[in-house]
Design an enzyme around this catalytic site. Structure first.
Site, PDB file in Angstrom:
ATOM      1  N   ASN A 215       0.836  -1.246  -0.005  1.00  9.68           N
ATOM      2  CA  ASN A 215       0.084   0.012  -0.122  1.00  9.68           C
ATOM      3  C   ASN A 215       0.645   1.112  -0.099  1.00  9.68           C
ATOM      4  OD1 ASN A 215       0.533   0.693   2.852  1.00  9.68           O
ATOM      5  ND2 ASN A 215      -0.262  -1.179   3.143  1.00  9.68           N
ATOM      6  N   ASP A 284      -4.401  -6.477   5.586  1.00 10.24           N
ATOM      7  CA  ASP A 284      -5.536  -7.153   6.022  1.00 10.24           C
ATOM      8  C   ASP A 284      -5.374  -8.718   5.550  1.00 10.24           C
ATOM      9  OD1 ASP A 284      -6.281  -5.387   8.219  1.00 10.24           O
ATOM     10  OD2 ASP A 284      -7.391  -4.447   6.607  1.00 10.24           O
ATOM     11  N   LYS A 294       8.023 -17.342 -10.965  1.00  8.35           N
ATOM     12  CA  LYS A 294       7.242 -16.262 -11.490  1.00  8.35           C
ATOM     13  C   LYS A 294       6.112 -16.755 -12.512  1.00  8.35           C
ATOM     14  CE  LYS A 294       7.811 -12.388 -14.424  1.00  8.35           C
ATOM     15  NZ  LYS A 294       8.755 -11.744 -15.691  1.00  8.35           N
ATOM     16  N   PRO A 310      -2.894 -11.995  10.604  1.00 12.40           N
ATOM     17  CA  PRO A 310      -3.021 -11.698  11.945  1.00 12.40           C
ATOM     18  C   PRO A 310      -3.349 -10.148  12.111  1.00 12.40           C
ATOM     19  CG  PRO A 310      -0.788 -12.252  11.397  1.00 12.40           C
ATOM     20  CD  PRO A 310      -1.627 -12.327  10.236  1.00 12.40           C
ATOM     21  N   ASP A 311      -4.369  -9.918  13.165  1.00 16.86           N
ATOM     22  CA  ASP A 311      -4.388  -8.570  13.606  1.00 16.86           C
ATOM     23  C   ASP A 311      -3.513  -8.262  14.869  1.00 16.86           C
ATOM     24  OD1 ASP A 311      -5.466  -5.901  14.810  1.00 16.86           O
ATOM     25  OD2 ASP A 311      -7.133  -6.105  13.733  1.00 16.86           O
ATOM     26  N   ILE A 312      -2.279  -7.527  14.388  1.00 15.45           N
ATOM     27  CA  ILE A 312      -1.169  -7.474  15.476  1.00 15.45           C
ATOM     28  C   ILE A 312      -1.746  -6.754  16.667  1.00 15.45           C
ATOM     29  CG2 ILE A 312       1.000  -6.747  15.664  1.00 15.45           C
ATOM     30  CD1 ILE A 312       1.209  -6.746  12.461  1.00 15.45           C
ATOM     31  N   PHE A 328      -4.140   3.396  15.465  1.00 18.57           N
ATOM     32  CA  PHE A 328      -4.366   4.330  14.222  1.00 18.57           C
ATOM     33  C   PHE A 328      -5.507   3.903  13.417  1.00 18.57           C
ATOM     34  CE2 PHE A 328      -1.076   7.869  13.464  1.00 18.57           C
ATOM     35  CZ  PHE A 328      -0.496   7.712  14.598  1.00 18.57           C
ATOM     36  N   LYS A 342     -13.086   1.183  16.233  1.00 21.24           N
ATOM     37  CA  LYS A 342     -11.989   0.420  16.108  1.00 21.24           C
ATOM     38  C   LYS A 342     -11.449   0.602  17.609  1.00 21.24           C
ATOM     39  CE  LYS A 342     -10.345   0.380  11.687  1.00 21.24           C
ATOM     40  NZ  LYS A 342     -10.032   1.009  10.296  1.00 21.24           N
ATOM     41  N   LYS A 346     -11.156  -2.873  19.729  1.00 19.97           N
ATOM     42  CA  LYS A 346     -10.093  -3.599  20.026  1.00 19.97           C
ATOM     43  C   LYS A 346      -9.669  -3.144  21.612  1.00 19.97           C
ATOM     44  CE  LYS A 346      -8.224  -3.647  15.459  1.00 19.97           C
ATOM     45  NZ  LYS A 346      -7.146  -3.334  14.579  1.00 19.97           N
TER      46      LYS A 346
HETATM   47  O1  PMT Z   1       3.176   5.904   6.596  1.00 21.83           O
HETATM   48  P1  PMT Z   1       2.607   7.395   6.034  1.00 21.83           P
HETATM   49  O2  PMT Z   1       2.539   7.738   4.816  1.00 21.83           O
HETATM   50  O3  PMT Z   1       3.205   8.397   7.140  1.00 21.83           O
HETATM   51  O4  PMT Z   1       1.003   7.490   6.506  1.00 21.83           O
HETATM   52  C1  PMT Z   1       0.413   7.312   8.052  1.00 21.83           C
HETATM   53  C2  PMT Z   1      -0.553   6.496   7.965  1.00 21.83           C
HETATM   54  C3  PMT Z   1      -2.055   6.843   6.881  1.00 21.83           C
HETATM   55  C4  PMT Z   1      -0.349   4.889   7.353  1.00 21.83           C
HETATM   56  C5  PMT Z   1      -1.136   6.254   9.579  1.00 21.83           C
HETATM   57  O5  PMT Z   1      -1.113   7.605  10.012  1.00 21.83           O
HETATM   58  C6  PMT Z   1      -2.249   5.352   9.768  1.00 21.83           C
HETATM   59  O6  PMT Z   1      -3.392   5.811   9.959  1.00 21.83           O
HETATM   60  N1  PMT Z   1      -1.947   3.932   9.980  1.00 21.83           N
HETATM   61  C7  PMT Z   1      -2.896   3.131  10.346  1.00 21.83           C
HETATM   62  C8  PMT Z   1      -3.212   2.499   8.983  1.00 21.83           C
HETATM   63  C9  PMT Z   1      -4.317   1.335   8.958  1.00 21.83           C
HETATM   64  O7  PMT Z   1      -3.955   0.274   8.628  1.00 21.83           O
HETATM   65  O8  PMT Z   1      -5.463   1.589   9.692  1.00 21.83           O
HETATM   66  P2  PMT Z   1      -6.467   0.458   9.797  1.00 21.83           P
HETATM   67  O9  PMT Z   1      -7.748   1.041  10.130  1.00 21.83           O
HETATM   68  O10 PMT Z   1      -6.433  -0.574   8.612  1.00 21.83           O
HETATM   69  O11 PMT Z   1      -5.845  -0.339  11.285  1.00 21.83           O
HETATM   70  C10 PMT Z   1      -6.398  -0.057  12.378  1.00 21.83           C
HETATM   71  C11 PMT Z   1      -5.213  -0.488  13.284  1.00 21.83           C
HETATM   72  O12 PMT Z   1      -4.667  -1.782  13.454  1.00 21.83           O
HETATM   73  C12 PMT Z   1      -3.916   0.285  13.020  1.00 21.83           C
HETATM   74  O13 PMT Z   1      -3.338   0.816  14.325  1.00 21.83           O
HETATM   75  C13 PMT Z   1      -3.171  -0.697  12.450  1.00 21.83           C
HETATM   76  O14 PMT Z   1      -1.620  -0.626  12.743  1.00 21.83           O
HETATM   77  C14 PMT Z   1      -3.573  -1.969  13.066  1.00 21.83           C
HETATM   78  N2  PMT Z   1      -3.534  -3.214  12.456  1.00 21.83           N
HETATM   79  C15 PMT Z   1      -4.485  -3.384  11.400  1.00 21.83           C
HETATM   80  C16 PMT Z   1      -4.448  -4.336  10.468  1.00 21.83           C
HETATM   81  C17 PMT Z   1      -3.663  -5.635  11.114  1.00 21.83           C
HETATM   82  N3  PMT Z   1      -3.716  -6.682  10.396  1.00 21.83           N
HETATM   83  N4  PMT Z   1      -2.896  -5.518  12.211  1.00 21.83           N
HETATM   84  C18 PMT Z   1      -2.943  -4.261  12.925  1.00 21.83           C
HETATM   85  O15 PMT Z   1      -2.020  -4.142  13.758  1.00 21.83           O
END
Ligand code: PMT
Length: 400
Positions: A215, A284, A294, A310-312, A328, A342, A346
């Site tokens: 991404n 995700d 390839k 996994p959701d860390i 975040f 969220k 969580k």
């Molecule tokens: O890296 P930059 O270009 O500076 O951009 C910053 C950012 C936009 C990436 C950052 O500010 C941000 O929003 N990060 C979280 C992005 C995200 O994946 O959000 P989410 O809504 O999908 O996930 C929610 C939370 O679960 C996040 O804290 C994520 O780190 C965590 N997560 C999500 C999925 C997963 N499988 N494991 C996780 O730990």
């Protein structure tokens, strides 16, 4: 809440003594001004053989001082007035002679007099630069020890190739690193003694040996948080997906590619963590069965089966011994409701919400903090300033 420039409201006297590295001090002055400091430059006479006062005057927009008898100071007290409202004198480069005169408490030029006449609220930071044998000479060692005893902060010197062609310790620390030392000096140590674990950047999920699903996360938000946390006194481990960013000074980095690598690195480094900040944009889903070879072009279309990663953050937050967890939320719309969801699902004490159009891949960010007390919008600012504001909020919640 309004994030402010790192050094706004700070006055720094930049002392420049006569070494080849004096040309680098122009860049240092520019960085200090850019960080918001009020910079007053004081040059020794010999410094002016290496670089002219006009350069510093243009960069800082202020008069440059070198003569204790300068009539421009209305009361003739330049040696006192220049530091009266300053919080720091930074001498870069500081020659062996400059260090010797400071150690002796001499007052035979404006810079040494200013150092002697400064009051307690004005710290002294010195960045030595000299030939390696001058640096190693017992006289210099004694002088440096005296300065350190007197409470002076020594930055460097760095080792490497010198202007004279010799190799060894004696190079002035680079301007960006000196700026970092100044920023650290002024940052309240609100996270002293804390261990902070941060994830940052994208993850990368293999489709075959040459293709991945990833991404647009640049890692900047997570790296800015890591840097701000170190400045606030924390020990910081950064688990980073693939980025092109330089490692902030003092941060320990573990490089990973996939979400599962990131999960393992987080779990292996969780012990002793007080604060976990999950900034990474974790995929995700990943391809169910990545090809070892390839994939060749054949049919007109192809489908890829994806399975959940996994959701860390959820896994860390659900532990009985969970640290203080900060999530975040990056959303394209309805930020408030998705971010709050969220936080609840969580069970996080704090979520930082941002629209992807504001934060993803950009230099600055516009975020809202969500905690038990509601929503706290921050003003749009550089990611460094946003990171500082987020950490201030975290340390308030930790104290509460
Ligand atoms: O890296 P930059 O270009 O500076 O951009 C910053 C950012 C936009 C990436 C950052 O500010 C941000 O929003 N990060 C979280 C992005 C995200 O994946 O959000 P989410 O809504 O999908 O996930 C929610 C939370 O679960 C996040 O804290 C994520 O780190 C965590 N997560 C999500 C999925 C997963 N499988 N494991 C996780 O730990």
């Amino acid at each position: 809440m309004k994030p402010v420039s790192e050094l706004s409201g700070r006055t720094v006297v930049l002392g420049v003594s006569g070494g080849v590295a004096a040309y680098k001090s122009a860049e240092l002055a520019r960085l200090l001004v850019k960080a918001g400091a009020d910079v007053r430059v004081v040059m020794t006479e010999s410094a002016q053989h290496f670089v002219g006062p006009a350069t510093f005057q243009a960069i800082t927009g202020q008069a440059v001082w070198s003569d204790p008898w300068d009539a421009r100071m209305p009361n003739g007290m330049a040696h006192i007035d220049l530091t009266r409202d300053a919080q720091l004198i930074l001498i870069a480069p500081a020659t062996a002679d400059c260090i010797a005169r400071l150690a002796q408490g001499r007052a035979d030029d404006l810079l040494s007099t200013l150092c002697l006449a400064r009051d307690e609220g004005c710290a002294l930071m010195v960045a030595p630069a000299m030939n390696r044998q001058m640096w190693e000479h017992p006289a210099t060692r004694r002088n440096v020890a005296t300065l350190v005893d007197d409470g002076t902060y020594m930055e460097g010197p760095a080792a490497g190739e010198q202007a004279c062609g010799e190799v060894g310790a004696g190079r002035m620390v680079e301007p960006a690193d000196l700026l970092e030392a100044v920023l650290s000096h002024f940052t309240p140590k609100s996270l002293a003694g804390r261990q902070v674990l941060i994830t940052a950047g994208p993850t990368s999920e293999a489709i075959d040996p040459v293709r991945v699903i990833t991404n647009l996360s640049s890692g900047r938000m997570g790296y800015a948080l890591a840097q701000a946390a170190v400045r606030a006194g924390a020990r910081v481990t950064l688990v980073s997906g693939p980025t092109a960013l330089a490692l902030p000074r003092g941060v320990r980095r573990i490089d990973v590619a996939s979400a599962r690598d990131m999960r393992d690195a987080v779990m292996n480094n969780l012990s002793g963590t007080d604060v976990f900040v999950s900034v990474a944009a974790v995929a995700d889903y990943r391809p169910a069965s990545p090809s070892g070879r390839k994939i060749k072009k054949s049919a007109d279309s192809m489908s890829l089966e994806l399975v959940r990663n996994p959701d860390i953050l959820a896994e860390v937050a659900a532990r009985a011994d969970a640290p203080f967890c900060v999530g975040f939320a990056a959303e394209s719309h309805e930020l408030d409701s998705y971010a709050q969801d969220k936080r609840r699902s969580k069970r996080l004490p704090l979520v930082v919400g941002n629209l992807v159009s504001d934060g993803l891949g950009s230099e600055d960010n516009l975020v809202v903090l969500y905690d038990d007390e509601g929503r706290h919008p921050l003003e749009r600012a550089s990611k460094a300033a946003v990171a500082r504001a987020i950490l201030e909020h975290i340390s308030r919640l930790l104290k509460g």
